[in-house]
Design an enzyme around this catalytic site. Structure first.
Site, mmCIF file in Angstrom:
data_model
loop_
_atom_site.group_PDB
_atom_site.id
_atom_site.type_symbol
_atom_site.label_atom_id
_atom_site.label_comp_id
_atom_site.label_asym_id
_atom_site.label_seq_id
_atom_site.Cartn_x
_atom_site.Cartn_y
_atom_site.Cartn_z
ATOM 1 N N GLU A 1 32.312 48.126 10.114
ATOM 2 C CA GLU A 1 31.503 48.259 8.907
ATOM 3 C C GLU A 1 30.727 46.979 8.614
ATOM 4 O OE1 GLU A 1 35.493 50.422 8.063
ATOM 5 O OE2 GLU A 1 34.717 48.823 9.356
ATOM 6 N N ASP B 1 58.635 47.733 47.144
ATOM 7 C CA ASP B 1 57.175 47.700 47.249
ATOM 8 C C ASP B 1 56.552 46.333 46.947
ATOM 9 O OD1 ASP B 1 57.437 50.384 47.766
ATOM 10 O OD2 ASP B 1 56.911 51.022 45.731
#
Length: 342
Positions: free
Chosen positions: A74, A225
């Site tokens: 705003e 991983d």
């Protein structure tokens, strides 16, 4: 008005008399467009867009929340109004995708700014769930004699800030469970890690990471991983990296003696206190199942390599019953299905 609307690419152009609802929705869509520009830097604040429109349908000013700690949407919208157009504010409407704030934080209340500008009308996409707002901004504007309309494109406005809203209503991050599987439903090949994603879908995964605050895996996935869990294939900030490991807890005080669900609740509390609004879970089957069993999920994203099969391996988690498909995308022979709670 018609010339202005045509120049904006207004879909209402050519209609002899669009309804007020059509007009409101048109400008609210512009608010949503603007708001998305703050995706990276507005956090932990919500993404918000604002548009100020004169009585004859001309956009006088617009803005969005660029960065946390700086002016809200705003403020930026009013700042963009040209001096020669200031007199038009008395008959203008301000459109805002989220209820204007009513409290003093790093910036003054936007509700007070709107009142001081003496606009004629304020249109809000949705109510702000943040405890210090929750309708107070709307009330303050109405008490000043300004007409307020709430709920224009409400579902779209809520969707835009689902992370912020979940964080403030459930006191935990918005949780995305994400895994990649073979065509016959396995996460790995006989317990060994394997590449399932294509180069393009891997890039999409990194984009998703850039859009969220933290990422979590279990100990087995981490040891097998050695995933970096960063955004090296996309631009943006790396998410906070978390590993559930009883021998090396991701933060002090994590108590594993009360079971998986209790551990997850502790992690959720830690993330909430540290203002982490969104979490991606990329762990293995056990980690994902723990989140599913605890009901700690908001979105599930599954990538399937439709041409990849293995004889055996770790089975992918089963979808819970209360899911609703929201998207189905195909890239390079891989399919990404996304679900949310029904």
């Amino acid at each position: 008005m018609e010339q202005n609307n045509i120049s904006l690419g207004n879909p209402l152009a050519g209609k002899p008399s669009p309804s007020q609802q059509e007009i409101d929705e048109h400008f609210m869509r512009r608010c949503l467009q603007l708001a998305k520009n703050g995706r990276q830097n507005a956090k932990p604040n919500p993404m918000v867009g604002a548009v100020i429109v004169s009585e004859d349908g001309r956009i006088l000013g617009e803005g969005y929340h660029v960065r946390c700690g700086e002016g809200h949407a705003e403020v930026n919208a009013f700042a963009s109004v040209k001096p020669e157009d200031e007199h038009l504010l008395a008959g203008a409407t301000i459109y805002v995708s989220l209820e204007p704030c009513s409290h003093y934080g790093k910036t003054p209340p936007c509700a007070d700014l709107i009142v001081s500008k003496r606009v004629k009308r304020c249109v809000c996409g949705c109510v702000d769930p943040f405890a210090k707002v929750q309708g107070r901004g709307i009330q303050k504007i109405r008490e000043a004699g300004i007409e307020v309309t709430v709920g224009v494109l409400e579902s779209e406005c809520l969707e835009l800030n689902k992370r912020f809203i979940t964080y403030n209503t459930h006191q935990r991050p918005y949780i995305i469970l994400k895994w990649a599987q073979t065509a016959n439903g396995f996460l790995d090949n006989e317990g060994k890690g394997m590449a399932v994603s294509s180069a393009f879908t891997k890039m999409l995964s990194h984009k998703l990471r850039a859009e969220n605050d933290a990422i979590l895996v279990g100990r087995v996935t981490d040891e097998r991983d050695h995933s970096q869990l960063n955004v090296r294939d996309w631009y943006g900030k790396n998410p906070v990296r978390l590993v559930i490991d009883r021998h090396h807890p991701c933060f002090e005080g994590l108590d594993f003696s009360k079971g998986n669900e209790a551990v997850l609740r502790q992690i959720m509390s830690f993330l909430y206190i540290n203002k982490v609004q969104s979490l991606i879970v990329e762990g293995g089957a056990i980690t994902h199942q723990s989140f599913l069993d605890a009901g700690l999920w908001d979105e599930i994203r599954i990538e399937t390599a439709t041409a990849k099969f293995v004889k055996t391996g770790t089975e992918a988690p089963r979808l819970p019953r209360d899911v609703k498909p929201i998207s189905h995308e195909e890239y390079d022979g891989n399919v990404i299905d996304t679900y949310e709670r029904a």
